[in-house]
Design a protein around this motif. Structure first.
Motif, PDB file in Angstrom:
ATOM      1  N   CYS A 193      22.406  33.273 102.529  1.00 40.73           N
ATOM      2  CA  CYS A 193      21.787  31.797 103.199  1.00 40.73           C
ATOM      3  C   CYS A 193      21.873  30.751 102.947  1.00 40.73           C
ATOM      4  O   CYS A 193      21.788  29.734 102.676  1.00 40.73           O
ATOM      5  CB  CYS A 193      20.650  32.278 102.593  1.00 40.73           C
ATOM      6  SG  CYS A 193      19.176  34.043 104.062  1.00 40.73           S
ATOM      7  N   MET A 194      22.195  30.424 101.406  1.00 43.60           N
ATOM      8  CA  MET A 194      22.976  30.105 100.662  1.00 43.60           C
ATOM      9  C   MET A 194      23.989  28.599 100.965  1.00 43.60           C
ATOM     10  O   MET A 194      24.005  27.222 101.080  1.00 43.60           O
ATOM     11  CB  MET A 194      23.392  30.153  99.065  1.00 43.60           C
ATOM     12  CG  MET A 194      22.687  30.567  98.326  1.00 43.60           C
ATOM     13  SD  MET A 194      23.468  31.362  97.130  1.00 43.60           S
ATOM     14  CE  MET A 194      24.200  29.490  95.569  1.00 43.60           C
ATOM     15  N   THR A 195      24.738  29.549 102.294  1.00 43.12           N
ATOM     16  CA  THR A 195      25.370  29.091 102.721  1.00 43.12           C
ATOM     17  C   THR A 195      24.949  27.471 103.787  1.00 43.12           C
ATOM     18  O   THR A 195      25.354  26.421 103.715  1.00 43.12           O
ATOM     19  CB  THR A 195      26.433  29.474 103.957  1.00 43.12           C
ATOM     20  OG1 THR A 195      25.429  30.346 104.826  1.00 43.12           O
ATOM     21  CG2 THR A 195      27.233  30.853 102.606  1.00 43.12           C
ATOM     22  N   GLN A 203      23.168  30.287 109.894  1.00 43.89           N
ATOM     23  CA  GLN A 203      22.261  31.267 110.703  1.00 43.89           C
ATOM     24  C   GLN A 203      21.858  32.381 111.440  1.00 43.89           C
ATOM     25  O   GLN A 203      20.929  32.595 111.088  1.00 43.89           O
ATOM     26  CB  GLN A 203      21.109  30.201 111.836  1.00 43.89           C
ATOM     27  CG  GLN A 203      21.630  28.667 111.656  1.00 43.89           C
ATOM     28  CD  GLN A 203      20.652  28.121 110.344  1.00 43.89           C
ATOM     29  OE1 GLN A 203      19.630  29.276 110.508  1.00 43.89           O
ATOM     30  NE2 GLN A 203      20.569  26.557 109.598  1.00 43.89           N
ATOM     31  N   ILE A 204      22.795  32.705 112.056  1.00 43.58           N
ATOM     32  CA  ILE A 204      22.652  34.249 112.657  1.00 43.58           C
ATOM     33  C   ILE A 204      23.375  35.719 111.671  1.00 43.58           C
ATOM     34  O   ILE A 204      22.164  36.416 111.109  1.00 43.58           O
ATOM     35  CB  ILE A 204      23.405  34.509 113.818  1.00 43.58           C
ATOM     36  CG1 ILE A 204      23.278  33.400 114.768  1.00 43.58           C
ATOM     37  CG2 ILE A 204      23.222  36.031 114.564  1.00 43.58           C
ATOM     38  CD1 ILE A 204      21.537  33.334 115.784  1.00 43.58           C
ATOM     39  N   ALA A 221      27.679  19.184 104.878  1.00 40.93           N
ATOM     40  CA  ALA A 221      28.921  18.838 104.323  1.00 40.93           C
ATOM     41  C   ALA A 221      30.824  20.064 105.042  1.00 40.93           C
ATOM     42  O   ALA A 221      31.442  19.187 105.455  1.00 40.93           O
ATOM     43  CB  ALA A 221      29.362  18.816 103.116  1.00 40.93           C
ATOM     44  N   LEU A 222      30.503  20.785 104.895  1.00 39.78           N
ATOM     45  CA  LEU A 222      31.820  22.075 105.471  1.00 39.78           C
ATOM     46  C   LEU A 222      32.012  21.225 107.001  1.00 39.78           C
ATOM     47  O   LEU A 222      33.388  21.150 107.657  1.00 39.78           O
ATOM     48  CB  LEU A 222      31.402  23.249 105.903  1.00 39.78           C
ATOM     49  CG  LEU A 222      32.480  23.820 105.992  1.00 39.78           C
ATOM     50  CD1 LEU A 222      33.437  24.157 105.595  1.00 39.78           C
ATOM     51  CD2 LEU A 222      31.887  25.937 106.107  1.00 39.78           C
ATOM     52  N   ARG A 223      30.834  21.257 107.797  1.00 38.50           N
ATOM     53  CA  ARG A 223      30.963  20.668 109.004  1.00 38.50           C
ATOM     54  C   ARG A 223      31.379  19.361 109.545  1.00 38.50           C
ATOM     55  O   ARG A 223      32.861  19.259 110.022  1.00 38.50           O
ATOM     56  CB  ARG A 223      29.913  21.296 109.820  1.00 38.50           C
ATOM     57  CG  ARG A 223      29.512  20.895 111.097  1.00 38.50           C
ATOM     58  CD  ARG A 223      27.616  20.678 112.358  1.00 38.50           C
ATOM     59  NE  ARG A 223      26.930  19.600 111.433  1.00 38.50           N
ATOM     60  CZ  ARG A 223      26.322  20.219 110.607  1.00 38.50           C
ATOM     61  NH1 ARG A 223      25.567  21.553 110.513  1.00 38.50           N
ATOM     62  NH2 ARG A 223      25.466  18.898 110.303  1.00 38.50           N
TER      63      ARG A 223
END
Length: 240
Positions: A176-178, A209-210, A184-186
């Motif tokens: 969930c921390m991701t 999310q999934i 920023a990663l996207r």
């Protein structure tokens, strides 16, 4: 938590579909979507923390478990979690109203949180609240895990089940921390591969999310012998 995840996945999937079809949506519509998504997103780590705390009480204080973890207190706790996340989302609206004109809500934007709530104050408040909540959640997860590990008997079947559940909670919290580093990663990946922006956004959606919410039925289903037996049979393509 299962209901929370169902609502979250339904809303994010619907918003993702609308974004791919129309690309831009009215700010007023996006605000409703984003608020509910924020509510259900921030609920998940808090739910995991309090569920780990309940397992700690059940294993370390079994005689007091029925007195402490009552249905009434559970309802109060759920209401408290919802209140914390609602206040976080509603405050974003007030900050946006104070910093933007009313015409902004009649415009169309790509339905992202940073576009719907463009004020830098919102971002600073969000980062601060995420750091505080994650610190509290990780503290609860680690504390309850080691307390169960050292307080219960090693041969206890319930202790092993509770310990494994909390480990999976920790993995789920980590996943969930991701969501906090996903913007920023996207953006970084889109700058590197501008022609693959839709694919990158979809991949980030599935990963962030999934996948974390797919663990919920596994965490509570795999500990059930009947569920485990049928799941193994289906995975091995065997009839039972």
């Amino acid at each position: 938590m299962v209901v929370n995840d169902m609502v979250h996945l339904t809303l994010t999937l619907l918003l993702l579909t609308l974004t791919f079809v129309f690309y831009v949506l009215p700010v007023s519509m996006c605000t409703v979507f984003i608020l509910f998504i924020v509510f259900t997103t921030e609920n998940t780590p808090l739910n995991l923390a309090f569920m780990a705390l309940e397992r700690y009480i059940a294993i370390c204080y079994p005689l007091h478990h029925t007195k402490i973890c009552t249905v009434k207190r559970t309802h109060i706790l759920i209401a408290l979690i919802c209140l914390i996340t609602v206040i976080s989302g509603i405050s974003d609206i007030f900050i946006t109203l104070a910093s933007s004109s009313l015409d902004f809500f009649d415009s169309n934007v790509v339905c992202l949180r940073m576009n719907v709530f463009p004020s830098p104050i919102v971002e600073q408040k969000r980062n601060f609240s995420y750091v505080v909540l994650l610190f509290v959640v990780w503290l609860v997860i680690v504390y309850t895990y080691f307390k169960i590990l050292f307080s219960a008997k090693k041969a206890s079947k319930d202790m092993k089940k509770a310990r494994n559940t909390i480990i999976l909670h920790g993995l789920q919290v980590f996943m969930c921390m991701t969501i906090y580093i996903s913007p920023a990663l996207r953006d970084r990946l889109i700058r590197l591969f501008p022609g693959s922006a839709p694919d990158i956004q979809f991949a980030v959606y599935v990963t962030v999310q999934i996948l974390p919410r797919s663990l919920s039925p596994i965490v509570y289903g795999i500990n059930d012998m009947t569920f485990r037996k049928h799941m193994k049979a289906y995975l091995m393509c065997k009839r039972t």
